[in-house]
Design a protein around this motif. Structure first.
Motif, short mmCIF file in Angstrom:
data_model
loop_
_atom_site.label_atom_id
_atom_site.label_comp_id
_atom_site.label_asym_id
_atom_site.label_seq_id
_atom_site.Cartn_x
_atom_site.Cartn_y
_atom_site.Cartn_z
N LEU A 86 0.85 -1.18 0.00
CA LEU A 86 0.00 0.00 0.00
C LEU A 86 0.89 1.23 0.00
CD1 LEU A 86 -1.66 -2.29 1.77
CD2 LEU A 86 -3.26 -0.37 2.08
N ARG A 87 0.48 2.22 -0.85
CA ARG A 87 1.17 3.50 -0.87
C ARG A 87 0.17 4.56 -0.45
NH1 ARG A 87 4.45 6.47 -5.83
NH2 ARG A 87 5.03 8.32 -4.60
N LEU A 88 0.49 5.28 0.66
CA LEU A 88 -0.46 6.21 1.25
C LEU A 88 -0.28 7.61 0.68
CD1 LEU A 88 -0.18 5.15 5.00
CD2 LEU A 88 -1.58 4.15 3.19
N GLY A 89 -1.37 8.35 0.75
CA GLY A 89 -1.31 9.76 0.41
C GLY A 89 -0.94 10.57 1.66
N SER A 90 -1.39 11.82 1.70
CA SER A 90 -1.01 12.71 2.81
C SER A 90 -2.00 12.57 3.96
CB SER A 90 -0.98 14.16 2.32
OG SER A 90 -2.25 14.50 1.78
N PHE A 91 -2.14 11.37 4.49
CA PHE A 91 -3.03 11.12 5.64
C PHE A 91 -2.45 9.97 6.45
CE2 PHE A 91 -4.41 8.09 2.55
CZ PHE A 91 -4.63 8.80 1.38
N ASP A 92 -2.97 9.82 7.68
CA ASP A 92 -2.33 8.89 8.63
C ASP A 92 -3.35 8.04 9.37
OD1 ASP A 92 -3.54 10.78 10.15
OD2 ASP A 92 -1.75 11.46 11.23
N LEU A 151 -1.90 2.37 9.81
CA LEU A 151 -0.78 2.98 9.08
C LEU A 151 -0.91 4.48 9.29
CD1 LEU A 151 -0.99 0.89 5.76
CD2 LEU A 151 0.51 0.52 7.73
N ASN A 152 -0.03 5.06 10.11
CA ASN A 152 -0.20 6.46 10.53
C ASN A 152 0.94 7.37 10.07
OD1 ASN A 152 1.77 5.44 12.12
ND2 ASN A 152 0.82 5.95 14.10
N ILE A 153 1.67 6.96 9.05
CA ILE A 153 2.74 7.82 8.52
C ILE A 153 2.35 8.22 7.11
CG2 ILE A 153 5.19 7.99 7.94
CD1 ILE A 153 5.75 5.88 10.02
N PRO A 154 2.09 9.50 6.86
CA PRO A 154 1.66 9.93 5.52
C PRO A 154 2.76 9.72 4.47
CG PRO A 154 1.21 11.61 7.20
CD PRO A 154 2.10 10.61 7.83
N ASN A 155 2.31 9.53 3.23
CA ASN A 155 3.20 9.51 2.07
C ASN A 155 4.28 8.45 2.15
OD1 ASN A 155 1.88 11.84 0.86
ND2 ASN A 155 2.97 13.09 2.39
N ILE A 156 3.91 7.26 2.60
CA ILE A 156 4.88 6.16 2.61
C ILE A 156 4.30 5.00 1.81
CG2 ILE A 156 5.76 6.80 4.90
CD1 ILE A 156 4.30 4.28 5.96
N ALA A 157 5.21 4.12 1.43
CA ALA A 157 4.81 2.87 0.79
C ALA A 157 5.26 1.75 1.70
CB ALA A 157 5.45 2.73 -0.58
N CYS A 158 4.39 0.78 1.99
CA CYS A 158 4.73 -0.31 2.90
C CYS A 158 4.26 -1.63 2.33
CB CYS A 158 4.14 -0.07 4.27
SG CYS A 158 2.40 0.32 4.28
N THR A 159 5.09 -2.63 2.50
CA THR A 159 4.79 -3.97 1.99
C THR A 159 4.71 -4.93 3.16
OG1 THR A 159 5.92 -3.53 -0.10
CG2 THR A 159 5.60 -5.84 0.52
N PHE A 160 3.65 -5.76 3.19
CA PHE A 160 3.47 -6.77 4.22
C PHE A 160 3.62 -8.13 3.58
CE2 PHE A 160 1.57 -3.10 6.10
CZ PHE A 160 1.77 -3.22 7.46
N LYS A 161 4.32 -9.04 4.30
CA LYS A 161 4.58 -10.38 3.79
C LYS A 161 4.08 -11.39 4.81
CE LYS A 161 8.33 -13.27 1.98
NZ LYS A 161 9.77 -13.31 1.64
#
Length: 296
Positions: free
Chosen positions: A246-252, A275-285
Motif C-alpha cells: 500500500l502507498r499512502l497519500g497525505s493522511f495517517d 498505518l499512521n505515517i503519511p506519504n509512505i509505501a509499505c509492503t506486508f509479507k
C-alpha cells in the motif's frame, strides 16, 4: 680561830692581853676582819639561800640524793629529777642530736639528688625545647608542601571542571548528532519505502490499483490509497510468502483489516493495524501461522 674567811689562829699575830696595842696594828687587824666579811658576803651571794620566814627546810640526804635543785612558780627551791634522769635526758638529747645529724646528712644527700634531678630536668627541658623547635620547622615545611599540594589539587579540579564542561558540550554535540542521525535514518526509511513502492509499482507480476474506498486485498495487490479513513481487509488464507503493498497519500489513518484468524495476525496483533505515517509505501509479507503478516 680559823675559817675560810678569816684566820686568827697564829699566836704571833694575836694581841697579848694586858699589853698596849698600837693603833696601826689594830687597824690592820680590823682590815683583815673586814676582808673576811667581804669574802663571806661574796660567798653568800654565790650561795642559794632562803629567808628564815619562808620556812624552807633542806630535805634529808636520802630524799635529796641524786636530785637537782630547782625553783618553783613562787621562787622557792625544790628538788626535782635525779641526776641519772638528767644524764638519761642528756643521752636522749645526744641520740636525738645524732639522729638530727643523720637526718641532716640525709636531707643534704636528698638536696644533692634534687639538685642533680633539677639539672637533669633542665637538660631534658632544653632537649625538648630543641625538639619542639625542630618539629616546628618540620611542620612549617609540611605546611608548605600541603599548600603546594592544595594548589595543585585546585588546578586539577579546575581542569576536571573544564573537562566536564567539554564532555558535556561533546555529549550535547553527540545528542544533536544522534538526533540528526535519527532524522536521517527516518528520511532514509521513507526514501526506502518510496523506492520499494516504486519497485512494486513497476513489478510486472503485480497489478497497481488506485482506490478511494476500502476494498478486500488479494495477494500481490499494490494499492494507491487516495483518501483518508479507509480500511483494507488483508487477503484470506494466504500462502507463505504472499505479499501486499500500500502507498499512502497525505493522511495517517489507513487501516489494514484483521480477518479474525489468529494464523493471519498483523504484526503479532489480533486487531486492525493502523498505518499512521503519511506519504509512505509499505509492503506486508505472510510468514506462516506463527508469525502472520509482517511489515518488510
Amino acid at each position: 680561830m680559823a675559817n675560810p674567811f678569816y684566820d686568827n689562829s697564829d699566836p704571833g699575830q694575836r694581841f697579848i692581853s694586858g699589853e698596849t696595842a698600837r693603833g696601826g696594828d689594830v687597824d690592820a687587824k680590823f682590815d683583815e676582819v673586814a676582808a673576811g666579811f667581804d669574802k663571806a658576803d661574796q660567798r653568800f651571794k654565790q650561795t642559794v639561800s632562803v629567808p628564815e620566814t619562808d620556812g624552807f627546810e633542806l630535805p634529808d640526804v636520802l630524799t635529796r640524793k641524786g636530785k637537782i635543785l630547782e625553783f618553783d612558780e613562787q621562787g622557792k627551791p625544790v628538788t626535782q629529777a635525779s641526776a641519772s634522769g638528767i644524764r638519761q635526758l642528756e643521752q636522749s638529747a645526744q641520740q636525738s642530736a645524732s639522729q638530727c645529724g643523720l637526718l641532716v646528712n640525709q636531707a643534704q644527700h636528698a638536696a644533692g639528688l634534687a639538685q642533680q634531678a633539677a639539672s637533669d630536668a633542665e637538660l631534658e627541658r632544653q632537649q625538648a625545647s630543641d625538639q619542639v623547635a625542630l618539629a616546628s620547622q618540620q611542620v612549617a615545611l609540611a605546611q608548605g608542601r600541603v599548600d603546594a599540594a592544595a594548589a595543585q589539587v585546585a588546578l586539577a579540579v579546575e581542569q576536571v571542571t573544564q573537562a566536564g564542561r567539554e564532555v558535556a558540550s561533546a555529549q550535547a554535540e553527540v545528542s544533536r548528532a544522534s538526533a540528526q542521525a535519527d532524522r536521517a535514518e527516518h528520511e532514509a526509511n521513507r526514501a526506502q519505502g518510496y523506492a520499494q513502492a516504486a519497485q512494486n509499482i513497476v513489478t510486472p507480476a503485480n497489478s497497481v490499483k488506485s482506490s478511494s474506498a476500502g476494498q478486500q486485498l488479494v495477494v500481490g495487490d499494490v494499492v494507491l490509497v487516495k483518501s483518508a479513513g479507509q480500511r483494507y481487509p488483508m487477503p484470506l488464507s494466504p500462502a507463505v510468502g504472499a505479499e501486499v503493498t500500500l502507498r499512502l497519500g497525505s493522511f495517517d489513518d489507513t487501516l489494514l483489516g484483521y480477518s479474525g484468524n489468529t494464523a493471519e495476525r498483523i504484526e503479532g496483533g489480533s486487531d486492525d493495524y493502523l498505518l499512521n505515517i503519511p506519504n509512505i509505501a509499505c509492503t506486508f509479507k505472510y510468514f506462516g501461522p506463527t508469525e502472520g503478516w509482517r511489515l518488510i
